[in-house]
Design a protein around this motif. Structure first.
Motif: not given
Length: 411
Positions: A265, A389, A393, A399
């Motif tokens: 992330e 992304q 997540a 991600a």
């Protein structure tokens, strides 16, 4: 040749230009700034009426009637320009495929020869602007194959066609007046000047406004000749990159390896950390040490955590002022490192991506979930990557901003 996908950072890149003589471009710039009717990027309607409106604006800005009439004489729409503008499917290709298509041993070898042939010019650029020759050689190669294919579209008509079209008039309308100013200075022939379909001219494909602001007579012949003089073209491109914010003698991109447990992330252009922090997370330079220790850096995974990985330094952002396609920018930046001696990147084994049609489906699904992906065009741009992304997540997927059939199915 690749069309610019960048917007103007200023209302027009020519606002600082002050030509000699009675008719000044600065006067036109002031008129555009002060008068709402002129500042609005008008478009559409009758093409002849559109041209008449431009002529009236030019006359109001102080250009002589003879100059205006001569510049616009014979102006015509070019349907092939619109066709080219609508058919940029090459940007839908993923990085590995796109970069392998553009980068060849032949281009690398010719780049090395050009570097030697023009060593004095590149040394002057490196001394004056602090821009590595690989950066300029890569643009030169991709834009026109080192000057071999500069485009045969009539530049004036291309700019008028795109300014009249209502897709990006804010970009192309000011360029019509920049071309007019170049004509008034004797540096543009409205009937004979040719270039790319999007109005760029010369070996490194610069728009008229960029030529006005950054054109350099590097060979000392008294003219800025971007079509026939490699020194002029390269020095002008270097000046433009410098004005766009290139930090002298600083890196732009470097290949890295990432650990299996990296927090994905935090990857992507919108997330920046110091190189020291990336190192603490287990990121390593593929060869040697990191080129820059201080300052923010982004970790880019163009085809997810199983594909190539790069650290992008601040100068990488300047590439987006040249072209807004993520795939083009990354390929150009990577090719520049190859021309500077970097090794071939490790392609890894990325998960399968999406076709252009599937990407459009994904973008529509992301829009339905409240994400801003820009235009639904089948291109994996920055906004689509960020939305991907976030959804990855949320769904508990890796991600890494790389959309896969699995993600499309989950959505």
């Amino acid at each position: 040749m690749f069309a610019r996908r960048r917007p103007c950072r200023r209302p027009s890149p020519d606002l600082r230009c002050r030509p000699s003589g009675r008719a000044t471009f600065a006067a036109f710039a002031v008129a555009v700034t002060l008068l709402p009717s002129l500042a609005q990027a008008q478009c559409g309607g009758s093409f002849s009426g559109f041209v008449r409106g431009l002529k009236d604006e030019a006359l109001a800005a102080g250009y002589g009637a003879a100059t205006v009439n001569s510049f616009f004489n014979g102006a015509a729409q070019d349907p092939k320009v619109l066709k080219a503008d609508r058919a940029q499917g090459v940007f839908q290709k993923p990085f590995v495929e796109f970069s392998r298509r553009l980068i060849s041993n032949d281009r690398i070898q010719r780049g090395a020869r050009k570097s030697q042939e023009l060593n004095k010019v590149f040394h002057r650029i490196e001394t004056t602007y602090g821009i590595d020759r690989g950066v300029l050689l890569a643009f030169w190669a991709f834009e026109t194959d080192y000057g071999a294919f500069q485009g045969d579209f009539n530049t004036r008509n291309a700019l008028l066609t795109l300014a009249h079209d209502c897709r990006r008039p804010d970009l192309f309308r000011p360029q019509v007046f920049s071309a007019l100013e170049l004509y008034a200075r004797g540096g543009f022939d409205p009937a004979r000047t040719t270039g790319a379909w999007a109005g760029e001219i010369g070996m490194v494909q610069m728009l008229p406004g960029d030529i006005l602001e950054n054109g350099v007579d590097a060979d000392g012949d008294g003219k800025v000749s971007l079509k026939t003089s490699a020194p002029d073209a390269l020095m002008s491109a270097a000046k433009m990159l410098s004005h766009l914010g290139w930090q002298p003698n600083q890196p732009w991109l470097q290949e890295v390896t990432i650990p299996a447990d990296l927090d994905l992330e935090e990857t992507g252009l919108l997330h920046r950390k110091s190189v020291a922090d990336w190192q603490a997370d287990g990121v390593r330079a593929k060869s040697g040490s990191f080129a820059l220790r201080k300052g923010p850096a982004a970790l880019i995974l163009p085809q997810g955590h199983k594909g190539p990985a790069f650290i992008a330094y601040p100068n990488f952002d300047v590439y987006f002022e040249w072209n807004q396609s993520f795939t083009y920018v990354l390929t150009a930046a990577y090719f520049a490192t190859r021309l500077e001696g970097a090794s071939v990147y490790d392609a890894g084994r990325p998960d399968a991506g999406l076709s252009g049609g599937e990407m459009k489906q994904l973008q529509k699904k992301l829009q339905a979930r409240g994400h801003d992906v820009g235009k639904v065009d089948g291109i994996l741009g920055a906004k689509t990557r960020l939305a991907v992304q976030k959804e990855q997540a949320r769904l508990g997927l890796p991600a890494d901003a790389w959309p896969t059939p699995a993600l499309l199915k989950r959505l």
